[in-house]
Motif scaffolding. Structure first.
Motif, PDB file in Angstrom:
ATOM      1  N   UNK A   1      78.149  68.234  35.253  1.00  0.00           N
ATOM      2  CA  UNK A   1      77.051  69.144  35.577  1.00  0.00           C
ATOM      3  C   UNK A   1      75.712  68.562  35.128  1.00  0.00           C
ATOM      4  N   UNK A   2      75.745  67.735  34.097  1.00  0.00           N
ATOM      5  CA  UNK A   2      74.515  67.083  33.639  1.00  0.00           C
ATOM      6  C   UNK A   2      74.855  65.748  33.003  1.00  0.00           C
ATOM      7  N   UNK A   3      74.040  64.746  33.311  1.00  0.00           N
ATOM      8  CA  UNK A   3      74.112  63.441  32.654  1.00  0.00           C
ATOM      9  C   UNK A   3      72.971  63.405  31.647  1.00  0.00           C
ATOM     10  N   UNK A   4      73.290  63.146  30.378  1.00  0.00           N
ATOM     11  CA  UNK A   4      72.308  63.232  29.296  1.00  0.00           C
ATOM     12  C   UNK A   4      72.130  61.864  28.655  1.00  0.00           C
ATOM     13  N   UNK A   5      71.120  61.099  29.052  1.00  0.00           N
ATOM     14  CA  UNK A   5      70.874  59.795  28.421  1.00  0.00           C
ATOM     15  C   UNK A   5      70.465  59.964  26.959  1.00  0.00           C
ATOM     16  N   UNK A   6      71.116  59.213  26.083  1.00  0.00           N
ATOM     17  CA  UNK A   6      70.822  59.279  24.656  1.00  0.00           C
ATOM     18  C   UNK A   6      70.330  57.945  24.108  1.00  0.00           C
ATOM     19  N   UNK A   7      70.278  56.912  24.929  1.00  0.00           N
ATOM     20  CA  UNK A   7      69.795  55.597  24.515  1.00  0.00           C
ATOM     21  C   UNK A   7      68.898  55.031  25.612  1.00  0.00           C
ATOM     22  N   UNK A   8      68.222  53.926  25.279  1.00  0.00           N
ATOM     23  CA  UNK A   8      67.302  53.287  26.224  1.00  0.00           C
ATOM     24  C   UNK A   8      67.980  52.229  27.089  1.00  0.00           C
ATOM     25  N   UNK A   9      69.054  51.613  26.577  1.00  0.00           N
ATOM     26  CA  UNK A   9      69.678  50.482  27.275  1.00  0.00           C
ATOM     27  C   UNK A   9      70.578  50.969  28.397  1.00  0.00           C
ATOM     28  N   UNK A  10      69.957  51.381  29.487  1.00  0.00           N
ATOM     29  CA  UNK A  10      70.682  51.929  30.633  1.00  0.00           C
ATOM     30  C   UNK A  10      70.220  51.260  31.914  1.00  0.00           C
ATOM     31  N   UNK A  11      71.116  51.227  32.901  1.00  0.00           N
ATOM     32  CA  UNK A  11      70.746  50.789  34.250  1.00  0.00           C
ATOM     33  C   UNK A  11      70.079  51.979  34.940  1.00  0.00           C
TER      34      UNK A  11
ATOM     35  N   UNK B   1      72.695  66.245  38.151  1.00  0.00           N
ATOM     36  CA  UNK B   1      71.528  66.506  37.320  1.00  0.00           C
ATOM     37  C   UNK B   1      71.400  65.466  36.206  1.00  0.00           C
ATOM     38  N   UNK B   2      70.289  64.731  36.185  1.00  0.00           N
ATOM     39  CA  UNK B   2      69.995  63.759  35.124  1.00  0.00           C
ATOM     40  C   UNK B   2      68.926  64.372  34.225  1.00  0.00           C
ATOM     41  N   UNK B   3      69.118  64.309  32.903  1.00  0.00           N
ATOM     42  CA  UNK B   3      68.229  64.951  31.945  1.00  0.00           C
ATOM     43  C   UNK B   3      67.247  63.930  31.354  1.00  0.00           C
ATOM     44  N   UNK B   4      65.935  64.218  31.353  1.00  0.00           N
ATOM     45  CA  UNK B   4      65.320  65.350  32.045  1.00  0.00           C
ATOM     46  C   UNK B   4      65.235  65.119  33.544  1.00  0.00           C
ATOM     47  N   UNK B   5      64.990  63.859  33.960  1.00  0.00           N
ATOM     48  CA  UNK B   5      65.087  63.418  35.345  1.00  0.00           C
ATOM     49  C   UNK B   5      65.317  61.909  35.300  1.00  0.00           C
TER      50      UNK B   5
END
Length: 388
Positions: free
Chosen positions: A70-80, A93-97
């Motif tokens: 229901x939501x993807x919550x990025x918690x770090x910076x090292x992401x594609x 849904x990507x948090x916040x976008x």
């Protein structure tokens, strides 16, 4: 009607992600914790754990599509981050976008947005992609100055430079610690500030932007060492900070909690950085507020009511650091720390210690900020980390 349970996927499973997972489980959510190594802190309390390199676009998209949370919550910076844009277009849904995640993971993008697009006051800055450019822009900004990777976390690769002869070492450190493929650095004016503030800003889906009482903090090498709440600040400056935080978060969009950092110099408010997630200095809210920053993040994400945010007591935090690298760790002194009244110890559960790595935090509350800080410092000093 908001139907539960929800399925939430954490991209990054460190100590902040662990507290988000705990807050989510208390609301009956299903939590999928992702990281590049096994047994990361959030994985220890999640329903499922996935180990993979999150800066790999194909692996990231595959994992998200497999669970369709229901939501993807990025918690770090090292992401594609390019993968998140495509995922968002598929209705996840990507948090916040996805856009906000992409902007805030790079110091150049968030600094350009704040300074050039939104006309927010920041430190003087410039960029360099090689050592010769670094020398040129450093002379323009003037010493002392700060050199940072455009993309990194927890102050890694950051150096204060007082003379040109130290530029090459600072360049090498910034490039070595840089995350992703970036090969350029940001050069910043060194601000001789009076106060360093985190203003936790909550952007709701169907309600006004809310703010926690300001948090004061100290950093060393760009990494948080201690924090306290509430930080006393005059109403006029606090109002300006809120206006800036709201302006930037409105531009970024979405919903969730943002950690917005400011310098106060005299009567000047200077925007520093922004994280679109709970902030490490906000760990103090686990003891200081009626709702922690992690609970507030979840409520904003899930469109749940936030009737009141209240600081219930002057409180402080102090990090617990490892002094050496250890493959297996044990802790001593917890009983002595907890003998101090109104004090808590959080051991993050990181499987491996590295010299200088944050392994836990002490939290304390008292009648005054000074007493709370003294108690948190004393409690942290009791904790010893050994090879298990």
């Amino acid at each position: 009607m908001n139907i539960f349970p929800k399925t939430l996927m954490l991209l990054g499973s460190g100590e902040l992600g662990k507290e988000v997972a705990i807050a989510a489980k208390r609301l009956g959510c299903k939590v999928i914790a992702c990281d590049r190594y096994k047994d990361a802190p959030a994985m220890q309390v999640a329903d499922h754990a996935i180990v993979f390199e999150m800066n790999n676009k194909d692996l990231l998209q595959k994992s998200i599509r497999q669970y369709r949370p229901d939501a993807v919550i990025p918690e770090i910076e090292a992401l594609a981050v390019e993968a998140l844009q495509e995922i968002e277009e598929e209705g996840i849904n990507v948090i916040p976008t996805a856009r906000a995640t992409a902007i805030t993971m790079n110091r150049d993008k968030i600094r350009n947005l704040a300074s050039e697009t939104l006309n927010v006051k920041t430190a003087k800055y410039a960029y360099a992609s090689n050592i010769e450019e670094l020398k040129i822009v450093s002379r323009k900004i003037k010493y002392p100055l700060l050199i940072k990777p455009v993309m990194s976390s927890s102050g890694k690769g950051q150096s204060k430079v007082d003379e040109e002869k130290y530029l090459e070492g600072a360049w090498e450190s910034a490039i070595r610690e840089s995350r992703g493929k970036s090969k350029h650095v940001i050069v910043e004016e060194f601000i001789n500030f009076d106060q360093e503030i985190t203003l936790l800003t909550i952007k709701q889906r169907n309600g006004p932007t809310l703010f926690c009482p300001p948090i004061g903090h100290e950093q060393e090498g760009g990494d948080y060492q201690c924090s306290w709440q509430p930080q006393v600040i005059c109403e006029e400056l606090l109002k300006e900070m809120k206006t800036i935080a709201k302006t930037i978060t409105n531009e970024l969009g979405g919903a969730g909690l943002f950690g917005v950092e400011f310098f106060i110099r005299g009567n000047e408010v200077i925007f520093s950085e922004l994280s679109p997630r709970p902030h490490d200095t906000g760990l103090v809210t686990l003891i200081s507020q009626n709702l922690s920053e992690f609970e507030l993040h979840l409520r904003a994400i899930l469109a749940l009511p936030i009737p009141e945010i209240k600081c219930i007591s002057p409180s402080a935090s102090r990090v617990i650091l490892s002094t050496e690298s250890l493959s297996k760790v044990v802790y001593k002194g917890i009983e002595n720390a907890l003998a101090i009244e109104n004090t808590s110890i959080l051991i993050f559960g990181k499987p491996i210690a590295k010299a200088g790595r944050r392994m836990g935090v002490s939290l304390a509350k008292a009648e005054t900020i000074k007493k709370a800080r003294d108690k948190a410092d004393k409690a942290a000093a009791f904790i010893e980390i050994f090879k298990g």
